[in-house]
Design an enzyme around this catalytic site. Sequence first.
Site: not given
Length: 614
Positions: A438, A119, A436, A29, A204, A22, A44, A24
């Site tokens: 111009d 994830f 375009d 987190r 990791k 996966e 975390r 990272k």
Amino acid sequence: MWKPMLPKLSESVPSSGGWAFEVKYDGFRALLKWTESTIELISRNGKDLSPHFPEILDFCRLWQEPVKSYLPLELDGEIVILNTPLQANFSLLQQRGRMKNKIKILEMAQRRSASFLAFDALMLNGENRRTASYESRKKALHIFFQDMKWDGPIHSGKRIGFVPSSDDFTELWNEVFAHFGEGIVAKQKKRTYEEGKRVDHWLKMKNWRNVKGIVTGYNTKNQYYQLSVYHGDELKALGSVKHGFSDEEFHTLRSIFLNQGNKSGETLLVPPAICAQIHCLNAVQGELREPMFDQFRLDLETDSCTVEQVKQDLLMFPEEVEITHPNKVLWPRLNITKIDYLMYLRQICPYILPFFRQKPLTLIRYPHGIHDTSFYQKHRADYTPDFIDSFSENGEKLILCQNVSALIWLGNQGTIEFHIPFNRKGDPYPDEIVFDLDPPSRDEFPLAVHAARMLKNMCDHIGLHSFVKTSGNKGLQIHIPLPLQSLSYQEARQLTKSMAEVMVQKHPDLFTIERIKKKRGNRLYIDYVQHWKGKTIIAPFSARATDEATVAAPLFWEEVNEELDPTTFTIMTVPSKLKKDGLPWYDFEEKRAQQPIDRIRVLLNNQASGGKES
């Protein structure tokens, strides 16, 4: 309190089977904890991050009823602010994390929205899934995202995304490398979720930048070595490093400072003599991000460790491309050299390569700078390296640019302008329509702004999604992505011709479709004839051979106003603008699939029969 499972750092890729890979992401987190009465983002360390990311919570509240059958749920993931699908902007995220003022947080959330990328599924419909295998948890998470229709790309209206897994490490690594991603996490498919542990079945692998500096100091208190680089004749701080040394390397270096260093407070200093290479994720304002010692560079002289070299090192040029004559001046007025230009191409790589996908290129090369001889190139030369793909058509071998190495090699060959066709290789149908606009000169650029707004209103009226960019010179270009094999060139010509004629009928004094220049006067030319098989247009993000080193820069529609100045979009300004403001065409591919082709066909049929839309 939730304690996440953490991966171990690894320098090698698992060689045995049974692993999934996966991306990272470089973010915070977090656990998304969602019940019928509460929605929380928990860090975390147990901190409530919810007040800092109101846009994510607002999105959840909008989906409270559709998601009800899955509640309560707990998703493990990363809070990010995305530059590209694989590249997160950690510095902007840090700024948001430090904010206290609610109004400023809301302003930032509107300007650069954050997303929660999930994830892992730790709980769904109240069922604790921690004891299930990674493979089972991932499958359940994907089914949930499919049910919610959240498994597509992140866009401004969707603040929760799914992180897919892959069995092909090399392919995923090449994508992460191209996008300057943080790295990859390898996960064993059959293992359970071990909360609060750092485990060896999650590994990791960092996408390290390798920078070179001079070891000039040693802090006797915290035992960090200080590194410096030259800026002219002056030494500037690069950052500090402590980890990654073997015991022998650490103590050998320490003894040099203890025996030869001059004390300055808690720091011992030595004259510049020892060069070292450091792994890191970034180097900004005298600080290295996640530094790890790699090796001493006894092959380097200290004067090669410079601020400019660090900038190049951070861009991770592909090793297989040899950069020649880096100091050759390509844009004389601004003294922009080849290495300056290649640094632009490397930064812009994740943004420009999607527009090259499956499209043979027409190159305009200026080997000795924009004021010297130039030439077109469409065919793949015999000396072209293997990492540049080709496509054979009518006995001709045409150039494809599908990866970082190819882009940098072509730039090193003096390619300033990249032009792309309107259809993909082997497909007779266009995959986009381009107008375009111009004007006669840059002095009449406001005419292009007026015409672009008018075209957008016409597209909006019939439900067409349109995108705008500077031409890189004096005009603007409108891109309308098409589903593959939806309209023929003839049908597209019928549509563009009718839209251009409406504009000319409304403002015959401002706009024209006259091909002959001398007959246009001071009117803006609406070029729809250029849109045809075999013709090309300047690619989004391509540089132009102008004195200002301008870029054909994609814009947000709100930028198309009286203040718009195309000369401000240059190879020196566009990369930083993208990091600050985000990618204007972030949903280009998503909108391709949403174009109202059936309605367009009705309009075309009505035109052909002389009728009106019912």
